[in-house]
Design a protein around this motif. Structure first.
Motif, short mmCIF file in Angstrom:
data_model
loop_
_atom_site.label_atom_id
_atom_site.label_comp_id
_atom_site.label_asym_id
_atom_site.label_seq_id
_atom_site.Cartn_x
_atom_site.Cartn_y
_atom_site.Cartn_z
N ILE A 181 0.83 -1.20 0.00
CA ILE A 181 0.00 0.00 0.00
C ILE A 181 0.87 1.26 0.00
N THR A 182 2.01 1.20 0.68
CA THR A 182 2.94 2.33 0.68
C THR A 182 3.40 2.64 -0.74
N LYS A 183 3.66 1.61 -1.52
CA LYS A 183 4.08 1.81 -2.91
C LYS A 183 2.94 2.40 -3.75
N THR A 184 1.71 1.99 -3.44
CA THR A 184 0.55 2.58 -4.12
C THR A 184 0.40 4.04 -3.72
N THR A 185 0.58 4.34 -2.44
CA THR A 185 0.48 5.71 -1.95
C THR A 185 1.52 6.61 -2.62
N GLU A 186 2.72 6.09 -2.79
CA GLU A 186 3.78 6.84 -3.45
C GLU A 186 3.45 7.07 -4.93
N MET A 187 2.86 6.07 -5.56
CA MET A 187 2.43 6.23 -6.95
C MET A 187 1.38 7.34 -7.07
N ILE A 188 0.47 7.40 -6.10
CA ILE A 188 -0.55 8.46 -6.09
C ILE A 188 0.09 9.82 -5.87
N ARG A 189 1.10 9.86 -5.00
CA ARG A 189 1.82 11.13 -4.77
C ARG A 189 2.43 11.65 -6.07
N VAL A 190 3.01 10.76 -6.85
CA VAL A 190 3.58 11.16 -8.14
C VAL A 190 2.48 11.71 -9.05
N PHE A 191 1.35 11.01 -9.10
CA PHE A 191 0.23 11.43 -9.95
C PHE A 191 -0.26 12.83 -9.58
N VAL A 192 -0.40 13.07 -8.28
CA VAL A 192 -0.92 14.36 -7.80
C VAL A 192 -0.04 15.52 -8.27
N ASN A 193 1.27 15.27 -8.37
CA ASN A 193 2.20 16.34 -8.74
C ASN A 193 2.52 16.40 -10.23
N LEU A 194 1.91 15.53 -11.02
CA LEU A 194 2.14 15.54 -12.47
C LEU A 194 1.30 16.61 -13.15
N ARG A 195 1.85 17.18 -14.21
CA ARG A 195 1.11 18.10 -15.08
C ARG A 195 1.44 17.75 -16.53
N PRO A 196 0.48 17.33 -17.32
CA PRO A 196 -0.91 17.03 -16.94
C PRO A 196 -0.99 15.73 -16.14
N GLN A 197 -2.20 15.42 -15.69
CA GLN A 197 -2.40 14.21 -14.91
C GLN A 197 -3.16 13.18 -15.74
N PRO A 198 -2.45 12.29 -16.40
CA PRO A 198 -3.15 11.27 -17.20
C PRO A 198 -3.92 10.31 -16.30
N ARG A 199 -5.22 10.29 -16.45
CA ARG A 199 -6.05 9.49 -15.55
C ARG A 199 -5.68 8.01 -15.61
N GLU A 200 -5.27 7.56 -16.79
CA GLU A 200 -4.94 6.14 -16.94
C GLU A 200 -3.68 5.76 -16.16
N PHE A 201 -2.97 6.77 -15.66
CA PHE A 201 -1.76 6.48 -14.88
C PHE A 201 -2.10 5.76 -13.58
N LEU A 202 -3.24 6.11 -12.99
CA LEU A 202 -3.66 5.47 -11.74
C LEU A 202 -4.32 4.13 -12.05
N ARG A 203 -3.66 3.07 -11.66
CA ARG A 203 -4.23 1.75 -11.92
C ARG A 203 -3.77 0.75 -10.86
#
Length: 337
Positions: free
Chosen positions: A189-211
């Motif tokens: 879950i920590t690795k998933t949380t870190e993946m979400i942290r990366v997504f939040v700071n991305l511009r643009p935020q490709p929705r398909e990135f979260l999986r």
């Protein structure tokens, strides 16, 4: 023994209060006054098993407080704990389901925050009460480990001949596998949380990135050679278990009434699935000779069907670590494919 029981009651009180925050500030409003904002599917995913665990926590706290009060009126220094703790083992299923569903819950919550009224309500409640829902949702995953530790303390102070002793020992033995399972899940879950942290700071935020299944592996600064002979450009790269992101870091100052703050985001320039990489290798540099001064050090080269890239790391030997991790991801991605 009194100290161990006191600690259990005090920590359970805090834990119960935390679960109440989830209920009072999020679940209850979304089930009543703000029901029109919620998506049933999102609601069920995000708050899976939380209410069951919350009700048990209240029950456990009530039982512990009652038994502690009763003990003060008894001549015998101990009291039966079997009735207090037996339901804890039966709650294992809820904790297992919660941990198993948590990656999807966190991903669903992140997507909802940006794009729905449901998510906007959650953001508003977090701001109003100075809490973070994702942090509250993660708290139960470490509570079982605390139960085990505190019950072990109670066992230490329970005489071998006391009727509660075998029951408490069996309870600890049953809870240890659950605690270990949750510990393993927390790592994922920590690795998933870190993946979400990366997504939040991305511009643009490709929705398909979260999986589901995508996990954070490593991040760092590199210098990117876009083409041969060109000057390298500083980039910030993120490696997931199945994709490599090459970004440009942008820092911005934020002025507030109290103090100046600095925020940063990352402009996504290249998103390269690891399964598309055809070759990756360390760029070997001769130790001596004319070429040793001409070839950049600490570099690795990646080839894909579309382009070739050379990345230079700042620290000696770091490029080999990147190559090893990317190769491992390539292997797993191709096996999965």
């Amino acid at each position: 023994m009194d100290i161990a029981i006191k600690e259990l009651i005090e920590t359970e009180t805090k834990y119960s209060d935390l679960l109440d925050q989830i209920h009072n500030h999020f679940q209850k409003p979304l089930a009543t006054t703000h029901k029109h904002l919620r998506s049933e599917k999102e609601f069920d995913i995000i708050f899976a098993e939380i209410e069951t665990i919350r009700m048990y926590s209240h029950s456990l706290l009530s039982d512990l407080s009652f038994h502690r009060t009763i003990r003060k009126t008894l001549l015998h220094p101990f009291h039966e704990f079997e009735s207090v703790f037996c339901s804890l083992y039966h709650l294992s299923r809820s904790y297992i389901l919660l941990a198993s569903a948590m990656p999807l819950a966190l991903i669903t919550l992140s997507i909802a925050r940006e794009r729905t009224e449901f998510g906007q309500f959650i953001n508003k409640q977090e701001h109003a009460h100075q809490i973070k829902l994702n942090e509250l949702l993660l708290r139960p995953l470490s509570r079982v480990e605390e139960y085990v530790r505190m019950i072990e303390e109670i066992v230490k102070f329970t005489p071998r001949l006391h009727p509660d002793q075998p029951t408490l020992v069996r309870l600890v033995q049953k809870l240890i596998p659950l605690s270990q399972f949750l510990l393993q899940k927390r790592s994922k879950i920590t690795k998933t949380t870190e993946m979400i942290r990366v997504f939040v700071n991305l511009r643009p935020q490709p929705r398909e990135f979260l999986r589901l299944g995508r996990e954070f592996v490593r991040e760092g600064v590199v210098h990117y050679y876009e083409k041969e002979g060109a000057n390298p450009k500083p980039k910030f790269i993120f490696l997931m278990n199945d994709v490599l992101l090459i970004t440009r870091r942008v820092k911005a100052g934020i002025r507030s009434f109290t103090k100046a703050q600095t925020s940063e985001h990352f402009v996504l320039e290249i998103l390269c699935p690891l399964q598309n990489i055809t070759q990756i290798k360390v760029l070997e540099v001769p130790e001596e000779g004319e070429m040793s001064d001409l070839i950049p050090k600490n570099c690795f080269v990646m080839d894909s069907a579309k382009k070739s890239m050379m990345l230079q790391c700042e620290k000696q030997g770091e490029h080999r670590t990147w190559v090893d991790l990317i190769q491992e991801g390539m292997k797993k991605a191709k096996e999965k494919k």
